[in-house]
Design a protein around this motif. Structure first.
Motif, PDB file in Angstrom:
ATOM      1  N   GLY A 194       0.817  -1.208   0.000  1.00 13.62           N
ATOM      2  CA  GLY A 194       0.000   0.000   0.000  1.00 13.62           C
ATOM      3  C   GLY A 194       0.851   1.259   0.000  1.00 13.62           C
ATOM      4  N   GLN A 195       1.930   1.243   0.774  1.00  9.54           N
ATOM      5  CA  GLN A 195       2.832   2.390   0.823  1.00  9.54           C
ATOM      6  C   GLN A 195       3.485   2.627  -0.539  1.00  9.54           C
ATOM      7  OE1 GLN A 195       5.527   1.268   3.944  1.00  9.54           O
ATOM      8  NE2 GLN A 195       4.210   2.007   5.598  1.00  9.54           N
ATOM      9  N   LEU A 196       3.930   1.554  -1.170  1.00 15.07           N
ATOM     10  CA  LEU A 196       4.604   1.681  -2.462  1.00 15.07           C
ATOM     11  C   LEU A 196       3.643   2.103  -3.568  1.00 15.07           C
ATOM     12  CD1 LEU A 196       6.987  -1.399  -2.221  1.00 15.07           C
ATOM     13  CD2 LEU A 196       7.668   1.016  -2.245  1.00 15.07           C
ATOM     14  N   ASN A 197       2.419   1.590  -3.535  1.00 15.55           N
ATOM     15  CA  ASN A 197       1.421   2.032  -4.511  1.00 15.55           C
ATOM     16  C   ASN A 197       1.147   3.523  -4.357  1.00 15.55           C
ATOM     17  OD1 ASN A 197       0.898  -0.244  -6.068  1.00 15.55           O
ATOM     18  ND2 ASN A 197      -0.642  -1.032  -4.656  1.00 15.55           N
ATOM     19  N   GLY A 198       1.049   3.971  -3.104  1.00 11.89           N
ATOM     20  CA  GLY A 198       0.862   5.393  -2.856  1.00 11.89           C
ATOM     21  C   GLY A 198       2.044   6.210  -3.346  1.00 11.89           C
ATOM     22  N   ALA A 199       3.249   5.651  -3.170  1.00 10.60           N
ATOM     23  CA  ALA A 199       4.461   6.348  -3.602  1.00 10.60           C
ATOM     24  C   ALA A 199       4.537   6.442  -5.125  1.00 10.60           C
ATOM     25  CB  ALA A 199       5.691   5.631  -3.055  1.00 10.60           C
TER      26      ALA A 199
END
Length: 255
Positions: free
Chosen positions: A225-230
């Motif tokens: 989720g963090q990487l998708n947001g990034a």
């Protein structure tokens, strides 16, 4: 009591800060110019490396790059040698059986490359020719699935730069490779001037998937989720375009 609560709060903040700032071990195969390669002094660089660093910056982690031969990428991830793979790994249904992926961060097609004096009129016309491909790659899957059965000899290599060395040495007639990689890593370099793209771009999802994503172990929901947001953030804030334009003349994010 208040002192105990304050100490507990400070401890929790420290743990949180450590968790946010800890290293993110990123697997790369540094033989895939211009996506991942090494500078003259041996430092990893390229589009994938710059994207990885931009993503790490967004999630407040530090990228630590771990070099890994391509055919050992997924086994190494599953063995927890590193946290993620950011090295032009295509999102395919076959790979999704073993690992999870973020959204794509780029999507470019592959093509067949042959020596200019070879007349190409469809795959049957290159029966008997010898084509080099990267072991465990989408291009290898395509070559074994579509070329080998029509009489083309498919030779697999541990690294893409080894393919180019054998082409230059006359041991191969060509390759199947990502268009951007083969252009930057071979066609525009000395020795590549006698070779060219042939046929149509290869957009076949069962072999090539839907673009390159960050590969993670299954269950890493928070990190995914963090990487998708990034990925969304660097697309929106201009960082992606800056990195893109450093290596390419068009938006490699694709459709």
């Amino acid at each position: 009591m208040k002192k105990l609560l304050l100490a507990a709060a400070i401890s929790a903040l420290c743990v949180s800060a450590f968790a946010q700032g800890k290293d993110l071990k990123v697997a790369i195969d540094a033989t895939y110019e211009p996506f991942t390669f090494k500078t003259a002094d041996g430092k990893p660089t390229g589009f994938d490396v710059d994207i990885a660093n931009a993503l790490c910056e967004e999630i407040k982690r530090k990228c630590v790059f771990v070099e890994q031969a391509w055919d050992g990428m997924i086994p190494g991830l599953l063995a927890k040698k590193y946290d993620v793979i950011i090295s032009s790994m295509s999102i395919t249904e076959e790979r999704k059986k073993q690992v999870d992926f973020t959204d794509k961060y780029y999507n470019t097609p592959s093509k067949i490359v042959l020596k200019k004096d070879i007349k190409f009129d469809g795959i049957p016309s290159i029966k008997g020719k010898k084509i080099g491909v990267l072991k465990a790659s989408t291009q290898e899957k395509y070559a074994l699935g579509e070329l080998k059965g029509k009489g083309v000899e498919v030779v697999s290599y541990d690294a893409q730069d080894q393919v180019y060395l054998d082409i230059k040495a006359g041991r191969l007639d060509g390759t199947v490779a990502d268009t951007m990689e083969v252009e930057g890593g071979f066609l525009t370099k000395p020795g590549g001037e006698n070779y060219q793209f042939v046929g149509d771009p290869l957009h076949i999802p069962k072999y090539f998937g839907i673009g390159a994503g960050v590969a993670l172990r299954k269950g890493q929901v928070e990190l995914k989720g963090q990487l998708n947001g990034a990925i969304k953030a660097i697309r929106a804030n201009g960082k992606y375009k800056t990195i893109n334009d450093k290596y390419f003349k068009f938006d490699v994010y694709g459709k």
